[in-house]
Design a protein around this motif. Sequence first.
Motif, PDB file in Angstrom:
ATOM      1  N   LYS A 183      -8.718  -2.342 -10.541  1.00  0.00           N
ATOM      2  CA  LYS A 183      -7.855  -1.814 -11.561  1.00  0.00           C
ATOM      3  C   LYS A 183      -6.585  -1.622 -11.019  1.00  0.00           C
ATOM      4  O   LYS A 183      -5.514  -1.754 -11.830  1.00  0.00           O
ATOM      5  N   ALA A 184      -6.404  -1.245  -9.750  1.00  0.00           N
ATOM      6  CA  ALA A 184      -5.008  -1.126  -9.194  1.00  0.00           C
ATOM      7  C   ALA A 184      -4.273  -2.339  -9.007  1.00  0.00           C
ATOM      8  O   ALA A 184      -3.138  -2.689  -9.567  1.00  0.00           O
ATOM      9  N   ASP A 185      -5.020  -3.448  -8.740  1.00  0.00           N
ATOM     10  CA  ASP A 185      -4.391  -4.686  -8.636  1.00  0.00           C
ATOM     11  C   ASP A 185      -3.962  -5.231 -10.210  1.00  0.00           C
ATOM     12  O   ASP A 185      -2.798  -6.146 -10.292  1.00  0.00           O
ATOM     13  N   LEU A 186      -4.781  -5.056 -11.033  1.00  0.00           N
ATOM     14  CA  LEU A 186      -4.541  -5.653 -12.508  1.00  0.00           C
ATOM     15  C   LEU A 186      -3.255  -4.633 -13.045  1.00  0.00           C
ATOM     16  O   LEU A 186      -2.528  -5.277 -13.656  1.00  0.00           O
ATOM     17  N   ARG A 187      -3.349  -3.501 -12.772  1.00  0.00           N
ATOM     18  CA  ARG A 187      -1.939  -2.644 -13.154  1.00  0.00           C
ATOM     19  C   ARG A 187      -0.756  -3.062 -12.504  1.00  0.00           C
ATOM     20  O   ARG A 187       0.274  -3.211 -13.148  1.00  0.00           O
ATOM     21  N   GLU A 188      -0.889  -3.343 -11.246  1.00  0.00           N
ATOM     22  CA  GLU A 188       0.330  -3.813 -10.425  1.00  0.00           C
ATOM     23  C   GLU A 188       0.762  -5.110 -10.943  1.00  0.00           C
ATOM     24  O   GLU A 188       2.001  -5.397 -10.904  1.00  0.00           O
ATOM     25  N   THR A 189      -0.089  -6.107 -11.457  1.00  0.00           N
ATOM     26  CA  THR A 189       0.395  -7.397 -11.988  1.00  0.00           C
ATOM     27  C   THR A 189       0.538  -7.327 -13.159  1.00  0.00           C
ATOM     28  O   THR A 189       0.567  -8.679 -13.647  1.00  0.00           O
ATOM     29  N   SER A 209      -5.609 -10.185  -9.938  1.00  0.00           N
ATOM     30  CA  SER A 209      -6.192  -9.532  -8.687  1.00  0.00           C
ATOM     31  C   SER A 209      -6.736 -10.130  -7.586  1.00  0.00           C
ATOM     32  O   SER A 209      -7.317 -11.298  -7.648  1.00  0.00           O
ATOM     33  N   ARG A 210      -7.070  -9.362  -6.495  1.00  0.00           N
ATOM     34  CA  ARG A 210      -7.878  -9.802  -5.369  1.00  0.00           C
ATOM     35  C   ARG A 210      -9.185 -10.563  -5.947  1.00  0.00           C
ATOM     36  O   ARG A 210      -9.607 -11.347  -5.398  1.00  0.00           O
ATOM     37  N   LEU A 211      -9.793  -9.825  -6.475  1.00  0.00           N
ATOM     38  CA  LEU A 211     -11.377  -9.809  -7.004  1.00  0.00           C
ATOM     39  C   LEU A 211     -11.133 -11.346  -7.800  1.00  0.00           C
ATOM     40  O   LEU A 211     -12.149 -12.097  -7.404  1.00  0.00           O
TER      41      LEU A 211
END
Length: 173
Positions: A45-51, A56-58
């Motif tokens: 969730k944090a990765d998607l929010r930041e990008t 995301s890394r996932l």
Amino acid sequence: MRSCLSAGVDSPNHLLELDDAGVRVLLQKKLYFVPTIDDLISLEKADLRETGGRNSRLRLMEQAFKKALAAGVTIVFRKRRDFRHHPHGRQADQFKYFVKWGMSAAQALQTAYLPAARMLNYGWENHVGSIEKGKFADIIAVSGNPLEDVAEMERVRFVMKGGLVVRNELGAR
């Protein structure tokens, strides 16, 4: 990643930027791919929010996993040792990602057994990784069929460690 692979690190983790050259090194050196994804799940969730929802890394792990699987790299399930953030027994959610990303349920389950024992080296496959006379009796059981629903692995009901029953929620049958 390239430095680790070239140096022969025998169980490289993550490999989020695995490319064709990296796959070739894994295959040539007979190295295992150990996708540790439980921490990436929690960061999604944090990765998607930041990008802005782009990456995301996932998602990078999914691409690397699919590339390794298609090439025939041996994939090994990994459990985390960080029990504060990823309690023991919670790692089984990784199996459903393995299936979602292209493995059969049987292939996903097998990543946790003999390939993992072989990766440990030091003769561990002679003691663990399969149910045979003379090996440690480390066995789990679930109520349903994990080949039909791999999420059954998240609902372990029976545990035998070294031949001793340490958990039995199945009762006598």
